[in-house]
Design a protein around this motif. Structure first.
Motif, PDB file in Angstrom:
ATOM      1  N   THR A   4       0.851  -1.182   0.000  1.00 14.89           N
ATOM      2  CA  THR A   4       0.000   0.000   0.000  1.00 14.89           C
ATOM      3  C   THR A   4       0.889   1.235   0.000  1.00 14.89           C
ATOM      4  O   THR A   4       1.353   1.670  -1.032  1.00 14.89           O
ATOM      5  CB  THR A   4      -0.947  -0.027   1.207  1.00 14.89           C
ATOM      6  N   THR A   5       1.169   1.844   1.157  1.00 12.73           N
ATOM      7  CA  THR A   5       2.102   2.959   1.214  1.00 12.73           C
ATOM      8  C   THR A   5       3.360   2.495   1.898  1.00 12.73           C
ATOM      9  O   THR A   5       3.341   1.561   2.693  1.00 12.73           O
ATOM     10  CB  THR A   5       1.489   4.138   1.978  1.00 12.73           C
ATOM     11  N   HIS A   6       4.450   3.207   1.641  1.00  7.32           N
ATOM     12  CA  HIS A   6       5.731   2.678   2.111  1.00  7.32           C
ATOM     13  C   HIS A   6       6.658   3.755   2.657  1.00  7.32           C
ATOM     14  O   HIS A   6       7.607   4.174   2.014  1.00  7.32           O
ATOM     15  CB  HIS A   6       6.429   1.905   0.983  1.00  7.32           C
ATOM     16  N   ALA A 294       9.221   4.590  -4.784  1.00  2.52           N
ATOM     17  CA  ALA A 294       8.319   5.698  -5.082  1.00  2.52           C
ATOM     18  C   ALA A 294       7.069   5.221  -5.807  1.00  2.52           C
ATOM     19  O   ALA A 294       5.944   5.644  -5.502  1.00  2.52           O
ATOM     20  CB  ALA A 294       9.049   6.751  -5.913  1.00  2.52           C
ATOM     21  N   MET A 295       7.241   4.314  -6.758  1.00  5.07           N
ATOM     22  CA  MET A 295       6.085   3.816  -7.505  1.00  5.07           C
ATOM     23  C   MET A 295       5.210   2.920  -6.641  1.00  5.07           C
ATOM     24  O   MET A 295       3.994   2.861  -6.817  1.00  5.07           O
ATOM     25  CB  MET A 295       6.545   3.086  -8.770  1.00  5.07           C
ATOM     26  N   GLU A 296       5.818   2.202  -5.679  1.00  8.97           N
ATOM     27  CA  GLU A 296       5.016   1.373  -4.788  1.00  8.97           C
ATOM     28  C   GLU A 296       4.155   2.214  -3.858  1.00  8.97           C
ATOM     29  O   GLU A 296       3.161   1.732  -3.318  1.00  8.97           O
ATOM     30  CB  GLU A 296       5.924   0.455  -3.959  1.00  8.97           C
ATOM     31  N   ALA A 297       4.529   3.468  -3.666  1.00  9.17           N
ATOM     32  CA  ALA A 297       3.711   4.387  -2.883  1.00  9.17           C
ATOM     33  C   ALA A 297       2.683   5.099  -3.752  1.00  9.17           C
ATOM     34  O   ALA A 297       1.985   5.992  -3.272  1.00  9.17           O
ATOM     35  CB  ALA A 297       4.603   5.412  -2.188  1.00  9.17           C
ATOM     36  N   GLY A 298       2.583   4.713  -5.031  1.00  2.92           N
ATOM     37  CA  GLY A 298       1.602   5.298  -5.935  1.00  2.92           C
ATOM     38  C   GLY A 298       2.142   6.392  -6.817  1.00  2.92           C
ATOM     39  O   GLY A 298       1.397   7.005  -7.585  1.00  2.92           O
ATOM     40  N   GLY A 332       5.799  -4.688 -11.085  1.00  7.45           N
ATOM     41  CA  GLY A 332       4.643  -3.921 -11.536  1.00  7.45           C
ATOM     42  C   GLY A 332       4.248  -2.858 -10.530  1.00  7.45           C
ATOM     43  O   GLY A 332       4.192  -3.126  -9.338  1.00  7.45           O
ATOM     44  N   PRO A 333       3.967  -1.641 -10.992  1.00  7.75           N
ATOM     45  CA  PRO A 333       3.641  -0.535 -10.094  1.00  7.75           C
ATOM     46  C   PRO A 333       2.192  -0.568  -9.620  1.00  7.75           C
ATOM     47  O   PRO A 333       1.336  -1.237 -10.206  1.00  7.75           O
ATOM     48  CB  PRO A 333       3.897   0.697 -10.954  1.00  7.75           C
ATOM     49  N   LEU A 334       1.943   0.175  -8.553  1.00  3.41           N
ATOM     50  CA  LEU A 334       0.591   0.274  -8.004  1.00  3.41           C
ATOM     51  C   LEU A 334      -0.320   1.092  -8.908  1.00  3.41           C
ATOM     52  O   LEU A 334      -1.424   0.667  -9.240  1.00  3.41           O
ATOM     53  CB  LEU A 334       0.657   0.892  -6.604  1.00  3.41           C
ATOM     54  N   ASN A 335       0.137   2.268  -9.306  1.00  5.37           N
ATOM     55  CA  ASN A 335      -0.691   3.166 -10.110  1.00  5.37           C
ATOM     56  C   ASN A 335      -0.122   3.232 -11.518  1.00  5.37           C
ATOM     57  O   ASN A 335       0.768   4.026 -11.811  1.00  5.37           O
ATOM     58  CB  ASN A 335      -0.723   4.561  -9.474  1.00  5.37           C
ATOM     59  N   ASN A 336      -0.636   2.372 -12.389  1.00  7.47           N
ATOM     60  CA  ASN A 336      -0.060   2.249 -13.721  1.00  7.47           C
ATOM     61  C   ASN A 336      -0.649   3.236 -14.728  1.00  7.47           C
ATOM     62  O   ASN A 336      -0.366   3.140 -15.921  1.00  7.47           O
ATOM     63  CB  ASN A 336      -0.241   0.823 -14.256  1.00  7.47           C
ATOM     64  N   SER A 337      -1.442   4.212 -14.260  1.00  5.17           N
ATOM     65  CA  SER A 337      -2.009   5.196 -15.179  1.00  5.17           C
ATOM     66  C   SER A 337      -1.336   6.558 -15.057  1.00  5.17           C
ATOM     67  O   SER A 337      -1.790   7.524 -15.667  1.00  5.17           O
ATOM     68  CB  SER A 337      -3.515   5.336 -14.932  1.00  5.17           C
ATOM     69  N   GLN A 338      -0.247   6.648 -14.292  1.00  2.00           N
ATOM     70  CA  GLN A 338       0.480   7.904 -14.172  1.00  2.00           C
ATOM     71  C   GLN A 338       1.083   8.300 -15.529  1.00  2.00           C
ATOM     72  O   GLN A 338       1.276   7.465 -16.413  1.00  2.00           O
ATOM     73  CB  GLN A 338       1.598   7.749 -13.138  1.00  2.00           C
ATOM     74  N   PRO A 339       1.388   9.591 -15.720  1.00  2.66           N
ATOM     75  CA  PRO A 339       1.829  10.066 -17.051  1.00  2.66           C
ATOM     76  C   PRO A 339       3.023   9.330 -17.647  1.00  2.66           C
ATOM     77  O   PRO A 339       3.072   9.133 -18.869  1.00  2.66           O
ATOM     78  CB  PRO A 339       2.159  11.542 -16.782  1.00  2.66           C
ATOM     79  N   TRP A 362       2.891  -8.820 -10.888  1.00  2.00           N
ATOM     80  CA  TRP A 362       1.956  -8.830  -9.761  1.00  2.00           C
ATOM     81  C   TRP A 362       0.748  -8.004 -10.156  1.00  2.00           C
ATOM     82  O   TRP A 362       0.867  -6.813 -10.319  1.00  2.00           O
ATOM     83  CB  TRP A 362       2.612  -8.252  -8.503  1.00  2.00           C
ATOM     84  N   GLU A 363      -0.433  -8.557 -10.273  1.00  2.00           N
ATOM     85  CA  GLU A 363      -0.822  -9.943 -10.200  1.00  2.00           C
ATOM     86  C   GLU A 363      -1.982 -10.143 -11.160  1.00  2.00           C
ATOM     87  O   GLU A 363      -2.577  -9.168 -11.643  1.00  2.00           O
ATOM     88  CB  GLU A 363      -1.248 -10.330  -8.773  1.00  2.00           C
ATOM     89  N   TRP A 364      -2.319 -11.406 -11.467  1.00  2.00           N
ATOM     90  CA  TRP A 364      -3.459 -11.659 -12.342  1.00  2.00           C
ATOM     91  C   TRP A 364      -4.720 -11.690 -11.483  1.00  2.00           C
ATOM     92  O   TRP A 364      -5.028 -12.670 -10.808  1.00  2.00           O
ATOM     93  CB  TRP A 364      -3.317 -12.970 -13.109  1.00  2.00           C
ATOM     94  N   CYS A 365      -5.429 -10.575 -11.523  1.00  2.00           N
ATOM     95  CA  CYS A 365      -6.715 -10.481 -10.834  1.00  2.00           C
ATOM     96  C   CYS A 365      -7.600  -9.531 -11.624  1.00  2.00           C
ATOM     97  O   CYS A 365      -7.132  -8.861 -12.552  1.00  2.00           O
ATOM     98  CB  CYS A 365      -6.548 -10.036  -9.378  1.00  2.00           C
ATOM     99  N   TYR A 366      -8.859  -9.485 -11.255  1.00  4.60           N
ATOM    100  CA  TYR A 366      -9.865  -8.778 -12.038  1.00  4.60           C
ATOM    101  C   TYR A 366     -10.398  -7.606 -11.209  1.00  4.60           C
ATOM    102  O   TYR A 366     -11.294  -7.780 -10.385  1.00  4.60           O
ATOM    103  CB  TYR A 366     -10.998  -9.729 -12.414  1.00  4.60           C
ATOM    104  N   GLY A 367      -9.799  -6.425 -11.390  1.00  3.58           N
ATOM    105  CA  GLY A 367     -10.216  -5.287 -10.590  1.00  3.58           C
ATOM    106  C   GLY A 367      -9.252  -4.139 -10.715  1.00  3.58           C
ATOM    107  O   GLY A 367      -8.695  -3.877 -11.777  1.00  3.58           O
ATOM    108  N   GLY A 368      -9.002  -3.425  -9.600  1.00  5.95           N
ATOM    109  CA  GLY A 368      -8.134  -2.261  -9.604  1.00  5.95           C
ATOM    110  C   GLY A 368      -6.786  -2.561  -8.985  1.00  5.95           C
ATOM    111  O   GLY A 368      -6.364  -3.707  -8.874  1.00  5.95           O
TER     112      GLY A 368
END
Length: 469
Positions: A4-6, A294-298, A332-339, A362-368
């Motif tokens: 989540t946050t780090h 930094a990316m793991e914190a979003g 894989g980052p948490l927020n993959n829609s950053q610029p 990380w990881e194969w799941c269906y959601g956010g």
């Protein structure tokens, strides 16, 4: 990992560890850089039982939410069917020691059957599986999953939960002491080895099983006055390396063939070379994780920080020294829609292609969050860049292999195997319309959507080109 946050990451890079992260950089590589030829100080390739060079592309699959009678109920056949349909051939399957052995010496046959059912689904859809003994913050004694509570010893040291930053719980005194006991107490050493002997004995002959990951993201106990980088190298050298040798011996008592994947501490994600030593086994794979604080914190990807280049330089030292393949077990980052994330995925994929035999995102799941796809099964923003054409198995010596995402072209060059080797090279093609051609006296077959086979005469130089129509 699913962080989540780090805040701990900030401490890591701004404190004493910062000096350890100042490593020489390497030149930025083009997006379609070739994987180097085998030889010299090159990293060996992963191979199959027929000697073919393997490339693994896939995702972690797991269910942390359910345990006991409901364990693994969140994993379905759909996971493997959908991954294969998008061109992926690999899954790192999370299993938990606390579910397998809820009481000392009592192994859950129900849990083993559930694992086998998942492996059967993977086999059906031609997905290779790495069985990962996963742990987060050691296990259920601290509100997580992994090592059973009965195998958790803290010497009465304190533990304070950090629900907004669970990874920082690894630095709680009780958690760190629990790792020390796991590594040092003879009865816990034997218990861990027995657990792995049970798993390997049950699944050694399953066609879907490629190998075993003895422990996810091993950690340990810092000593007074020790910075994190120094502590990580000591723990890896003095405690984790012997643990891997013990577990490897246990696995080899029942399984002589499957690969054993060994992880360093997660500190390597910040570009710190590992302190792991030699694992005395002929089929070892180095399996680091590839996360940025930094990316793991979003946060967004910062190309100017040269994190990918520094990580690649540091993480390739171990496999070059010990001559073992590399498969990145998580990334894989948490927020993959950053610029800058489109650039990150392109540069990360190129980097992984230069030195690794594959990866599991990380990881194969269906959601956010970290999920690869949304509820409809469509790739989430920028995740589609992980789906490229690649050679799953090459019957010969690879000379070069690269994908140019801008042009939509994959090129493979290899010297085909001799008469005693397999003649069939297998290609995986992501969703879409692809044209496959081959030169060098080779024949291309398209047996099913998403697959191509190349048959070549022995001892020829073959060039394969895959182009998006």
């Amino acid at each position: 990992m699913s962080r989540t946050t780090h805040a701990w990451r900030t401490t890591l890079v701004t404190g004493a560890l910062a000096a350890a992260l100042i490593t020489p950089t390497v030149p930025a590589a083009a997006a379609a850089a070739d994987r180097p030829e085998t030889g010299g100080d090159a990293i060996p390739a992963l191979t199959d039982e027929r000697g073919r060079t393997l490339t693994l592309r896939g995702w972690n699959v797991g269910d942390k939410a359910h345990s006991g009678d409901a364990a693994l109920s969140g994993v379905t056949e759909k996971h493997f069917r959908d991954m294969r349909a998008k061109g992926f051939n690999f899954a790192r399957l999370l299993v938990f020691w606390d579910d397998l052995e809820p009481r000392p010496g009592q192994y859950s046959q129900s849990y083993l059957r559930k694992i086998e059912r998942i492996l059967d689904w993977a086999e059906k859809h031609d997905v290779k599986v790495l069985i990962d003994a996963h742990q987060d913050v050691f296990g259920p004694a601290f509100g997580h999953r992994g090592v059973p509570a009965w195998a958790t010893r803290t010497d009465g040291l304190p533990f304070t939960p950090h629900p907004d930053d669970w990874f920082s719980e690894y630095f709680e005194p009780a958690v760190q002491r629990a790792f020390t006991h796991l590594y040092e107490d003879e009865d816990l050493r034997r218990a861990q080895a027995r657990m792995w002997r049970v798993l390997a004995d049950r699944f050694e002959d399953h066609p879907a099983v490629l190998g075993y990951d003895p422990i996810n993201e091993p950690m340990g106990e810092l000593r007074e006055g020790e910075d994190l980088a120094t502590a990580a190298r000591r723990i890896e050298r003095d405690q984790i390396t012997p643990m891997y040798n013990r577990v490897a011996d246990a696995i080899r008592s029942v399984d002589k063939d499957n690969w054993i994947f060994v992880e360093p501490t997660p500190i390597v994600g910040e570009g710190v070379p590992t302190g792991l030593g030699r694992i005395d086994d002929p089929k070892i794979v180095y399996a680091p994780h590839f996360y940025n604080g930094a990316m793991e914190a979003g946060g967004d990807y910062d190309p100017a920080a040269r994190w990918i280049e520094n990580y690649e330089q540091a993480v390739t030292l171990y496999p070059k020294e010990y001559k073992v393949p590399v498969v990145v077990g998580e990334w894989g980052p948490l927020n993959n829609s950053q610029p800058n994330m489109n650039r990150f995925y392109r540069e990360a994929m190129a980097s992984l292609g230069r030195y690794s035999s594959g990866w599991a995102g990380w990881e194969w799941c269906y959601g956010g969050g970290y999920c690869a796809v949304d509820g409809t099964g469509a790739f989430r923003t920028n995740k589609e860049l992980t789906a490229e054409p690649y050679a799953e198995a090459v019957a010969g010596t690879v000379r070069s292999a690269a994908y140019d995402p801008g042009a939509g072209v994959y090129r493979l060059s290899y010297d085909s195997a001799g008469l005693r080797g397999s003649r069939v090279t297998e290609l995986a093609l992501p969703s879409g319309d692809w044209r496959v051609t081959a030169r060098g006296g080779a024949l291309v077959l398209r047996p099913t959507p998403g697959r191509a086979l190349v048959l070549a005469a022995p001892g020829t130089r073959v060039t394969v080109t895959v182009t998006r129509r």
